[in-house]
Design a protein around this motif. Structure first.
Motif, mmCIF file in Angstrom:
data_model
loop_
_atom_site.group_PDB
_atom_site.id
_atom_site.type_symbol
_atom_site.label_atom_id
_atom_site.label_comp_id
_atom_site.label_asym_id
_atom_site.label_seq_id
_atom_site.Cartn_x
_atom_site.Cartn_y
_atom_site.Cartn_z
ATOM 1 N N ASP A 1 45.727 43.127 9.017
ATOM 2 C CA ASP A 1 46.082 41.718 8.905
ATOM 3 C C ASP A 1 44.863 40.643 8.649
ATOM 4 N N TRP A 2 44.055 40.286 9.425
ATOM 5 C CA TRP A 2 42.958 39.524 9.087
ATOM 6 C C TRP A 2 42.304 39.885 8.119
ATOM 7 N N ARG A 3 42.031 41.191 7.829
ATOM 8 C CA ARG A 3 41.075 41.460 6.880
ATOM 9 C C ARG A 3 41.828 41.321 5.497
ATOM 10 N N LEU A 4 43.085 41.616 5.376
ATOM 11 C CA LEU A 4 43.760 41.271 4.157
ATOM 12 C C LEU A 4 43.619 39.750 3.915
ATOM 13 N N THR A 5 43.993 38.798 4.972
ATOM 14 C CA THR A 5 43.957 37.566 4.700
ATOM 15 C C THR A 5 42.802 37.110 4.268
ATOM 16 N N PHE A 6 41.648 37.387 4.826
ATOM 17 C CA PHE A 6 40.227 37.237 4.332
ATOM 18 C C PHE A 6 40.109 37.677 3.007
ATOM 19 N N LEU A 7 40.266 38.689 2.652
ATOM 20 C CA LEU A 7 40.147 39.298 1.283
ATOM 21 C C LEU A 7 41.001 38.260 0.196
ATOM 22 N N LEU A 8 42.317 38.250 0.582
ATOM 23 C CA LEU A 8 43.219 36.942 -0.277
ATOM 24 C C LEU A 8 42.657 35.912 -0.459
ATOM 25 N N GLY A 9 41.815 35.347 0.542
ATOM 26 C CA GLY A 9 41.435 34.017 0.577
ATOM 27 C C GLY A 9 39.984 34.030 -0.479
ATOM 28 N N LEU A 10 39.418 34.980 -0.466
ATOM 29 C CA LEU A 10 38.286 35.098 -1.479
ATOM 30 C C LEU A 10 38.816 35.098 -2.651
ATOM 31 N N MET A 11 39.991 35.837 -2.893
ATOM 32 C CA MET A 11 40.519 35.895 -4.542
ATOM 33 C C MET A 11 41.150 34.522 -4.739
ATOM 34 N N ALA A 12 41.753 33.997 -3.776
ATOM 35 C CA ALA A 12 42.579 32.689 -4.190
ATOM 36 C C ALA A 12 41.641 31.610 -4.322
ATOM 37 N N ALA A 13 40.373 31.679 -3.923
ATOM 38 C CA ALA A 13 39.411 30.201 -3.900
ATOM 39 C C ALA A 13 39.300 29.768 -5.386
ATOM 40 N N PRO A 14 39.222 30.574 -6.363
ATOM 41 C CA PRO A 14 39.023 30.183 -7.771
ATOM 42 C C PRO A 14 39.947 29.560 -8.158
#
Length: 152
Positions: free
Chosen positions: A60-73
């Motif tokens: 879960d935290w890994r998915l959230t971190f990766l989604l945050g990277l993709m959502a930043a732009p």
């Protein structure tokens, strides 16, 4: 690959980005006791999704971190109305580069964020060797592309 030289000096954006990277590294270490290396987070996430022996169960935290990277732009786009980017149109070249980066992170037991941000902060000698190696390779690549092959 088409080369595009981007030399705009952006000290405030760079400072803010670096601060956010540092903050995320501290948060991942403080909250989960893990290193915020993107290749390790991605590998752990994929191992949790496609379970293999020894793979982590903390998806879960890994998915959230990766989604945050993709959502930043997209967050920047909403805030400012524009996102500056450049992407080469040579898909085979980009695929080859991606595979080489993946191979490098596997051989180096981590990526620039894991070694450069987190490893150096922990005074890891292995991370110092890794950072020295990939910086030297980067300098050599730029030199060859720009001065020997006559790129931008």
């Amino acid at each position: 690959m088409e080369m595009e030289l981007q030399t705009t000096f952006t000290p405030w954006s760079s400072l803010a980005g670096g601060g956010l990277i540092g903050l995320s590294a501290v948060m991942v270490m403080g909250l989960f006791g893990r290193i915020a290396g993107i290749s390790g987070i991605t590998q752990g996430f994929l191992g949790a999704v496609l379970p293999t022996p020894g793979s982590p169960r903390d998806r879960d935290w890994r998915l959230t971190f990766l989604l945050g990277l993709m959502a930043a732009p997209f967050a920047i786009l909403l805030a400012s109305g524009t996102v500056a980017h450049s992407v080469p149109s040579n898909l085979p070249g980009m695929a080859t580069a991606g595979l080489l980066v993946g191979l490098g992170t596997a051989l180096g037991s981590g990526c620039t964020s894991g070694h450069g941000v987190c490893g150096l902060a922990r005074l890891s000698r292995r991370s110092l060797a890794a950072v020295t190696t990939f910086m030297a390779a980067g300098f050599a690549t730029v030199f060859v592309l720009r001065h020997i092959l006559g790129g931008a």
